[in-house]
Design a protein around this motif. Structure first.
Motif, short mmCIF file in Angstrom:
data_model
loop_
_atom_site.label_atom_id
_atom_site.label_comp_id
_atom_site.label_asym_id
_atom_site.label_seq_id
_atom_site.Cartn_x
_atom_site.Cartn_y
_atom_site.Cartn_z
N ARG A 1 15.61 42.61 23.51
CA ARG A 1 16.68 43.59 23.77
C ARG A 1 17.56 43.71 22.54
O ARG A 1 17.96 42.71 21.97
CB ARG A 1 17.52 43.14 24.98
N TRP A 2 17.84 44.90 22.12
CA TRP A 2 18.79 45.08 21.01
C TRP A 2 19.42 46.45 21.10
O TRP A 2 19.10 47.22 22.01
CB TRP A 2 18.10 44.85 19.65
N SER A 3 20.33 46.74 20.23
CA SER A 3 21.11 47.98 20.31
C SER A 3 20.88 48.84 19.07
O SER A 3 21.72 48.89 18.18
CB SER A 3 22.60 47.65 20.41
N ARG B 1 20.26 52.48 16.90
CA ARG B 1 20.89 53.80 16.94
C ARG B 1 19.87 54.92 16.75
O ARG B 1 20.20 56.08 16.92
CB ARG B 1 21.99 53.89 15.87
N PHE C 1 32.11 58.55 15.50
CA PHE C 1 31.07 57.67 14.97
C PHE C 1 29.90 57.58 15.94
O PHE C 1 28.74 57.71 15.57
CB PHE C 1 31.65 56.28 14.70
N ASN C 2 30.21 57.38 17.22
CA ASN C 2 29.14 57.23 18.21
C ASN C 2 28.50 58.57 18.54
O ASN C 2 27.28 58.64 18.74
CB ASN C 2 29.69 56.59 19.49
N TRP D 1 25.39 59.53 16.54
CA TRP D 1 24.04 58.98 16.72
C TRP D 1 23.59 58.99 18.18
O TRP D 1 22.40 59.00 18.45
CB TRP D 1 23.93 57.56 16.14
N HIS E 1 21.94 51.34 24.10
CA HIS E 1 23.03 50.98 23.18
C HIS E 1 24.35 51.24 23.90
O HIS E 1 24.71 52.39 24.16
CB HIS E 1 22.93 51.78 21.89
N GLN E 2 25.04 50.15 24.22
CA GLN E 2 26.32 50.28 24.91
C GLN E 2 27.42 50.62 23.91
O GLN E 2 27.34 50.24 22.75
CB GLN E 2 26.67 48.99 25.63
N MET E 3 28.46 51.32 24.40
CA MET E 3 29.55 51.74 23.51
C MET E 3 30.90 51.62 24.20
O MET E 3 31.08 52.13 25.30
CB MET E 3 29.37 53.21 23.11
N ALA E 4 31.82 50.99 23.48
CA ALA E 4 33.22 51.04 23.90
C ALA E 4 33.93 52.20 23.18
O ALA E 4 35.04 52.57 23.56
CB ALA E 4 33.91 49.73 23.57
N GLY E 5 33.27 52.74 22.18
CA GLY E 5 33.89 53.78 21.35
C GLY E 5 33.82 55.15 22.01
O GLY E 5 32.99 55.99 21.63
N ARG F 1 19.62 40.48 12.87
CA ARG F 1 20.64 40.33 13.90
C ARG F 1 21.24 38.93 13.82
O ARG F 1 20.57 37.98 13.46
CB ARG F 1 20.02 40.60 15.27
N ARG G 1 24.25 35.92 15.39
CA ARG G 1 25.11 35.42 16.46
C ARG G 1 25.78 34.13 15.99
O ARG G 1 25.30 33.48 15.05
CB ARG G 1 24.29 35.09 17.70
C1 LIG Z 1 30.90 46.58 25.59
C2 LIG Z 1 30.19 46.98 24.30
C3 LIG Z 1 30.73 47.96 23.49
C4 LIG Z 1 30.07 48.39 22.32
N1 LIG Z 1 30.58 49.44 21.61
C5 LIG Z 1 29.85 49.96 20.59
C6 LIG Z 1 30.26 51.17 19.95
O1 LIG Z 1 31.26 51.80 20.32
N2 LIG Z 1 29.51 51.65 18.92
C7 LIG Z 1 28.38 51.01 18.50
O2 LIG Z 1 27.72 51.50 17.57
N3 LIG Z 1 27.94 49.87 19.10
C8 LIG Z 1 28.65 49.33 20.15
N4 LIG Z 1 28.20 48.20 20.80
C9 LIG Z 1 26.96 47.52 20.36
C10 LIG Z 1 27.28 46.17 19.71
O3 LIG Z 1 27.80 46.38 18.42
C11 LIG Z 1 26.01 45.31 19.69
O4 LIG Z 1 25.64 45.00 21.01
C12 LIG Z 1 26.20 44.02 18.90
O5 LIG Z 1 26.40 44.30 17.53
C13 LIG Z 1 25.03 43.08 19.02
O6 LIG Z 1 23.87 43.73 18.62
P1 LIG Z 1 22.57 43.71 19.57
O7 LIG Z 1 22.98 44.37 20.90
O8 LIG Z 1 21.52 44.52 18.85
O9 LIG Z 1 22.16 42.29 19.81
C14 LIG Z 1 28.86 47.77 21.95
C15 LIG Z 1 28.32 46.75 22.78
C16 LIG Z 1 28.96 46.37 23.94
C17 LIG Z 1 28.34 45.30 24.81
#
Ligand SMILES: Cc1cc2nc3c(=O)[nH]c(=O)nc-3n(C[C@H](O)[C@H](O)[C@H](O)COP(=O)(O)O)c2cc1C
Length: 191
Positions: free
Chosen positions: A18-20, A22, A76-77, A80, A120-124, A169, A171
């Motif tokens: 699992r990863w995030s 863009r 920014f978000n 992508w 890909h989760q985002m708080a932005g 990645r 941690r």
């Molecule tokens: C609650 C939450 C908010 C996040 N907000 C953003 C965001 O606004 N923009 C973005 O590019 N990534 C965002 N991310 C992705 C994180 O940056 C990413 O999960 C973290 O760097 C770890 O990378 P990985 O998920 O690939 O392991 C968010 C992740 C979470 C869980």
């Protein structure tokens, strides 16, 4: 494109993979797959089984709805996150609600990983813009946005996102957050 976690100790491959990213492909997510993702979220544990989550989904073929979702993201978000979008909400008076929303969203993400999708989760994003766009009632708080889709080609991204996509990645070490006996005392088994 994948970017498995360089784990120090063995974990289930879904956790590792699992990863995030863009970069997303243009391939739409079939409705039966979307149903399974939300079925996975549905079975997340929650405090008193209150299930304090709701998701507003905008698929790319629903242009008007999709533009509304993109409009709530920070620039920014929005640049992508051009695939399926979902906003997770919590029910504010429940003090465990954010925790539970996170659990549901992670279950969705793991199910997505198992099916070859990426999340890909985002708080932005701007919660008030999302509230107005979707008429979200008071008592429900927009918590996070998530882009859901099939993985794409990192080369489709502009810099610096392309480099970030390929970066290893990272941690904290588990010894930094696994304690025993007293706050700050690293547990013996992780030293
Ligand atoms: C609650 C939450 C908010 C996040 N907000 C953003 C965001 O606004 N923009 C973005 O590019 N990534 C965002 N991310 C992705 C994180 O940056 C990413 O999960 C973290 O760097 C770890 O990378 P990985 O998920 O690939 O392991 C968010 C992740 C979470 C869980």
């Amino acid at each position: 494109m994948s970017n498995p976690a360089p784990v120090e100790f063995p974990v289930n491959e879904l956790i590792q993979n699992r990863w995030s990213p863009r970069a997303f492909s243009d391939k739409p997510v079939p409705q039966e797959v979307l149903r399974s993702l939300f079925e996975a979220a549905r079975w997340a544990p929650s405090s008193s089984n209150e299930q304090p989550w709701a998701y507003i989904v905008a698929t790319k073929d629903d242009a008007e709805n999709f533009e509304k979702s993109l409009g709530a993201l920070v620039e920014f978000n929005a640049n992508w996150a051009k695939k399926e979008l979902a906003f997770a909400k919590n029910n504010a008076p429940n003090r465990n609600a954010q925790y539970d929303v996170g659990a549901a969203s992670l279950q969705l993400s793991i199910e997505a990983t198992a099916r070859g999708l990426v999340v890909h989760q985002m708080a932005g994003f701007d919660p008030e813009t999302a509230r107005e766009a979707y008429d979200i009632p008071q008592g429900w708080e927009p918590i996070a946005a998530m882009a859901i889709g099939y993985p794409g080609d990192a080369a489709s991204l502009p810099e610096p996102l392309q480099s970030r996509e390929k970066a290893p990645r990272s941690r904290k070490r588990i010894r930094e957050f696994v304690m025993s006996g007293q706050w700050g005392h690293t547990a013996e088994f992780v030293k």
